[in-house]
Structure formats: C-alpha cells, structure tokens
Design an enzyme around this catalytic site. Structure first.
Site, PDB file in Angstrom:
ATOM      1  N   THR A 124       0.819  -1.216   0.000  1.00  0.00           N
ATOM      2  CA  THR A 124       0.000   0.000   0.000  1.00  0.00           C
ATOM      3  C   THR A 124       0.855   1.270   0.000  1.00  0.00           C
ATOM      4  O   THR A 124       1.967   1.273   0.539  1.00  0.00           O
ATOM      5  CB  THR A 124      -0.917   0.001   1.248  1.00  0.00           C
ATOM      6  N   ASP A 125       0.293   2.338  -0.563  1.00  0.00           N
ATOM      7  CA  ASP A 125       0.976   3.641  -0.531  1.00  0.00           C
ATOM      8  C   ASP A 125       1.099   4.182   0.896  1.00  0.00           C
ATOM      9  O   ASP A 125       1.916   5.058   1.161  1.00  0.00           O
ATOM     10  CB  ASP A 125       0.248   4.665  -1.422  1.00  0.00           C
ATOM     11  N   GLU A 126       0.274   3.637   1.812  1.00  0.00           N
ATOM     12  CA  GLU A 126       0.255   4.194   3.176  1.00  0.00           C
ATOM     13  C   GLU A 126       1.585   3.991   3.901  1.00  0.00           C
ATOM     14  O   GLU A 126       1.859   4.661   4.892  1.00  0.00           O
ATOM     15  CB  GLU A 126      -0.911   3.600   3.979  1.00  0.00           C
ATOM     16  N   TYR A 149      -1.797  -0.085  11.050  1.00  0.00           N
ATOM     17  CA  TYR A 149      -1.999  -0.802   9.782  1.00  0.00           C
ATOM     18  C   TYR A 149      -0.806  -0.596   8.854  1.00  0.00           C
ATOM     19  O   TYR A 149      -0.190  -1.554   8.380  1.00  0.00           O
ATOM     20  CB  TYR A 149      -3.289  -0.327   9.093  1.00  0.00           C
ATOM     21  N   LYS A 153       2.127  -3.188   7.383  1.00  0.00           N
ATOM     22  CA  LYS A 153       2.356  -3.413   5.947  1.00  0.00           C
ATOM     23  C   LYS A 153       3.811  -3.072   5.574  1.00  0.00           C
ATOM     24  O   LYS A 153       4.414  -3.724   4.724  1.00  0.00           O
ATOM     25  CB  LYS A 153       1.381  -2.589   5.108  1.00  0.00           C
TER      26      LYS A 153
HETATM   27  P1  NAD Z   1     -10.013  -6.951   2.484  1.00  0.00           P
HETATM   28  O1  NAD Z   1     -10.015  -6.572   3.927  1.00  0.00           O
HETATM   29  O2  NAD Z   1     -11.227  -6.679   1.636  1.00  0.00           O
HETATM   30  O3  NAD Z   1      -9.713  -8.514   2.313  1.00  0.00           O
HETATM   31  C1  NAD Z   1      -8.730  -9.183   3.045  1.00  0.00           C
HETATM   32  C2  NAD Z   1      -8.923 -10.675   2.839  1.00  0.00           C
HETATM   33  O4  NAD Z   1      -7.897 -11.347   3.582  1.00  0.00           O
HETATM   34  C3  NAD Z   1     -10.259 -11.197   3.381  1.00  0.00           C
HETATM   35  O5  NAD Z   1     -10.822 -12.082   2.439  1.00  0.00           O
HETATM   36  C4  NAD Z   1      -9.873 -11.926   4.661  1.00  0.00           C
HETATM   37  O6  NAD Z   1     -10.748 -13.006   4.974  1.00  0.00           O
HETATM   38  C5  NAD Z   1      -8.476 -12.415   4.309  1.00  0.00           C
HETATM   39  N1  NAD Z   1      -7.643 -12.648   5.512  1.00  0.00           N
HETATM   40  C6  NAD Z   1      -7.462 -11.817   6.579  1.00  0.00           C
HETATM   41  N2  NAD Z   1      -6.635 -12.398   7.482  1.00  0.00           N
HETATM   42  C7  NAD Z   1      -6.260 -13.595   6.946  1.00  0.00           C
HETATM   43  C8  NAD Z   1      -5.403 -14.628   7.383  1.00  0.00           C
HETATM   44  N3  NAD Z   1      -4.753 -14.557   8.561  1.00  0.00           N
HETATM   45  N4  NAD Z   1      -5.226 -15.710   6.588  1.00  0.00           N
HETATM   46  C9  NAD Z   1      -5.873 -15.807   5.394  1.00  0.00           C
HETATM   47  N5  NAD Z   1      -6.718 -14.846   4.941  1.00  0.00           N
HETATM   48  C10 NAD Z   1      -6.898 -13.756   5.699  1.00  0.00           C
HETATM   49  O7  NAD Z   1      -8.740  -6.251   1.867  1.00  0.00           O
HETATM   50  P2  NAD Z   1      -8.508  -5.594   0.433  1.00  0.00           P
HETATM   51  O8  NAD Z   1      -8.985  -4.206   0.465  1.00  0.00           O
HETATM   52  O9  NAD Z   1      -9.016  -6.534  -0.601  1.00  0.00           O
HETATM   53  O10 NAD Z   1      -6.922  -5.552   0.401  1.00  0.00           O
HETATM   54  C11 NAD Z   1      -6.170  -6.650  -0.091  1.00  0.00           C
HETATM   55  C12 NAD Z   1      -4.703  -6.332   0.011  1.00  0.00           C
HETATM   56  O11 NAD Z   1      -4.404  -5.153  -0.729  1.00  0.00           O
HETATM   57  C13 NAD Z   1      -4.238  -6.057   1.436  1.00  0.00           C
HETATM   58  O12 NAD Z   1      -2.966  -6.625   1.594  1.00  0.00           O
HETATM   59  C14 NAD Z   1      -4.164  -4.543   1.524  1.00  0.00           C
HETATM   60  O13 NAD Z   1      -3.198  -4.135   2.445  1.00  0.00           O
HETATM   61  C15 NAD Z   1      -3.771  -4.202   0.104  1.00  0.00           C
HETATM   62  N6  NAD Z   1      -4.183  -2.871  -0.354  1.00  0.00           N
HETATM   63  C16 NAD Z   1      -5.472  -2.457  -0.219  1.00  0.00           C
HETATM   64  C17 NAD Z   1      -5.859  -1.214  -0.709  1.00  0.00           C
HETATM   65  C18 NAD Z   1      -7.290  -0.736  -0.620  1.00  0.00           C
HETATM   66  O14 NAD Z   1      -7.560   0.420  -0.958  1.00  0.00           O
HETATM   67  N7  NAD Z   1      -8.239  -1.552  -0.206  1.00  0.00           N
HETATM   68  C19 NAD Z   1      -4.907  -0.377  -1.301  1.00  0.00           C
HETATM   69  C20 NAD Z   1      -3.592  -0.844  -1.433  1.00  0.00           C
HETATM   70  C21 NAD Z   1      -3.249  -2.090  -0.960  1.00  0.00           C
END
Ligand code: NAD
Length: 315
Positions: A124-126, A149, A153
């Site tokens: 993430t950019d964060e 968070y 990351k």
């Molecule tokens: P989300 O919260 O919608 O989904 C996370 C998924 O991970 C869920 O299906 C959950 O059940 C699963 N999970 C959580 N803990 C787990 C574990 N211990 N073992 C197995 N599965 C587990 O998240 P998202 O928004 O889809 O983000 C996905 C990834 O992308 C993350 O790594 C996040 O940091 C990164 N990301 C998200 C964004 C955003 O804007 N949402 C931006 C940049 C990066």
C-alpha cells in the site's frame, strides 16, 4: 501457470481471481483465505464451479497449514491476505501484526522451502506516510508509516525485501493507492457513503473532509498486480496509482449527486487519530517497465460502483 492467491475472498483478491481466470485460459488458482469479517465467498460466485479454481479455508499465519499447502507445483504466490482497515488497527493492532507481519513471513518461508518461482506482495501507498500539498511518492521515498496498519504493511514489505537479499528469492512488491469498486466491505469511505446515502442515513466525514487520496478502480489495480507478477523485475517495487487525487468531501458529494441525495446527509465527525493528510503516487516506473497505467476515469468508475451497490445491496 499455477498460482496461490491469499486473501482471495476480499475486495481486491476476488477481483484479481475473477480477472485472472477470465483472461488466462491456462491459469489455475488456489485461494487461501481465513474468511474473516472482510472475506466473502459470494465475491467469487462466478468462478466457484470453474475447475481451475480451488478454495482452501485457512490462516496464512498457521505454519503447519501453509507448509502443507505450498509445494513446488506453484509457479507464483500472490499475497493479499491482510487486516486492511486503519480504524480497526487503531483500536487493536494485534491481528494486524499476526496476519500482516507473521503471516507474510510464514508464506515467505514456505515459498522458499517449496521453491515457488515468484513471490508477489501486494502493498500500500500508506507505508510512505503523509504528504503536504505538493509532490508524490516514488519507490525510493523512505518508508514512514504512521498507523498500526501501515506499520504492519511496511514490516511485511521489509520482510519480503529481506528474503530477496538474504535468500535470493524472486520477489516483487506492488504498492497501490486507495481502491474503489464493487464487492468492497462497507466500512471504508466509498461503500459506506453509498449505502448510507441509499438508506438516507447520515454520512460521517472525518474532520474538515479535505484529506486527499489518489483513487484507483480495483480492476486497474488487479491488472497492475498481474502485470507486475508476470513482467516485473525480481527485487523491484512498483507504485500503482489512479492519477485521480480527490479530497474526501468531493468524493462524498459526487456519490450524493449520483444517488440523488442531499448534501445535508454529510455529518463532520471527530478526526481519525494521526490522520494522514494526503497521498499521491508517482507510478512512472510501472509505466516504463511494465507498460501499465490506469484506464478507468474516476467519475465513470464511481458511477458504476454506485449502480453495483444499488443492485447488490443484500450482500
Ligand atoms: P479486504 O479486507 O477486503 O480482504 C482481506 C482478505 O484477507 C479477506 O478475504 C480476509 O478473509 C483475508 N484474511 C485476513 N486475514 C487472513 C489470514 N490470517 N489468513 C488468510 N486470509 C486472511 O482487503 P482488500 O482491500 O481486498 O486488500 C487486499 C490487500 O491489498 C491487502 O494486503 C491490503 O493491504 C492491500 N491494499 C489495499 C488497498 C485498498 O484500498 N483496499 C490499497 C492498497 C493495498
């Protein structure tokens, strides 16, 4: 190609899987997901009967399970499993450390032992911290996370780089800005605002509402991850951004316009602790090396997202 995706029942992981199987006939995907509150198998309804898709319920931080699952048949591991909501990390960081930090190391160890050809970490950019009004994060911007968070990351990214340098693992890290689109759990700004607007419920906006995020559609992000996974240089970090910086208040007003609801639903609430003022991404490296750039115009993508939530409210 056989790929292990973790966190595939979440918002971004489910798009990554749907897109991957739609666009690559020879792709096989195993999805490892713990099904926390954020994971919803319904997100993958359209592929659940596809013989190229397998679901495994389990925890990425469980070494016994992960070592059993990860074997040399995988060409690629893409780690998206995470606790992903900043507000929850401020309340209690423990799950963030377990999943985001310990879980990443468990996956790295298993991938190395099994000889998985490539490890992709979705970041993430964060991790870069907060920007003033000018400039953008590049891949060489020092990491300066400011929430539990983003700190978790950043730790995960460091562990991936450590595996690259120490064990010569073949790794790629992508770092992306804020995503929007269908299937997002309604605790984050855009889906929460859409559902509240549709239900005529007040819409909470932190502080003055002038916090700026660079919004990217989840389809563009997923295409970026697949491209980096296939074409990326080992050891590289690629920023992915939407080229679409907006203050939160502008996003909320657009949603009110698209849902035909009045501005009086906006309710300014006490600010998030340590709230990062602005994020912006310089993704010229991904453009140059991967030929990737985002395609979806924010207003169009947001209108489609509003339509999707209107039609899928029961989920
Ligand atoms: P989300 O919260 O919608 O989904 C996370 C998924 O991970 C869920 O299906 C959950 O059940 C699963 N999970 C959580 N803990 C787990 C574990 N211990 N073992 C197995 N599965 C587990 O998240 P998202 O928004 O889809 O983000 C996905 C990834 O992308 C993350 O790594 C996040 O940091 C990164 N990301 C998200 C964004 C955003 O804007 N949402 C931006 C940049 C990066």
């Amino acid at each position: 190609m056989k790929c292990l995706v973790t966190g595939g029942c979440g918002f971004i992981g489910s798009e990554l899987i749907r897109q991957g199987l739609r666009e690559n006939a020879d792709l096989e995907i195993v999805n490892l997901d713990l099904l926390t509150y954020a994971g919803n198998p319904e997100n993958l309804r359209e592929v659940q009967d596809d013989p190229r898709y397998t679901f495994v319920k389990g925890d990425i931080a469980d070494p016994a399970l992960v070592n059993d699952l990860v074997d040399g048949s995988f060409d690629l591991l893409i780690n998206l499993a995470a606790e992903s909501h900043v507000d929850r990390s401020i309340e209690d960081a423990s799950e963030f450390l377990r999943t985001n930090v310990v879980g990443t190391q468990v996956l790295l160890d298993a991938a190395r032992r099994a000889g998985v050809a490539r490890f992709v970490q979705v970041g993430t950019d964060e991790v870069y911290g907060s920007l003033g009004p000018y400039g953008a994060f590049t891949e060489t911007t020092p990491l300066s996370p400011r929430s539990p968070y983003s700190a978790s990351k950043a730790a995960a990214d460091h562990l991936v780089m450590a595996a690259y340098h120490t064990h010569k693992m073949n790794t790629v890290i992508t770092r992306c800005s804020n995503n929007y689109g269908p299937h997002q759990y309604p605790e984050k700004l855009i889906p929460l605002t859409i559902l509240n607007a549709l239900d005529n419920v007040d819409i909470p906006v932190y502080g003055d509402g002038l916090y700026v995020r660079d919004w990217i559609h989840v389809e563009d992000h997923s295409r970026g991850v697949w491209t980096a996974a296939i074409k990326g240089r080992s050891g590289a970090v690629y920023n992915l951004g939407g080229d679409s910086e907006k203050p939160n208040l502008e996003v909320v007003r657009l949603i009110l316009e698209f849902t035909g609801k009045p501005d009086r639903l906006i309710r300014h609430v006490e600010d998030r602790k340590g709230h990062d003022r602005r994020y912006a991404m310089d993704f010229s490296l991904a453009k140059e090396e991967l030929g990737w750039s985002p395609n979806i115009v924010f207003e169009t993508g947001l209108r489609d997202t509003v339509k999707w939530y209107k039609e899928n409210r029961s989920r």
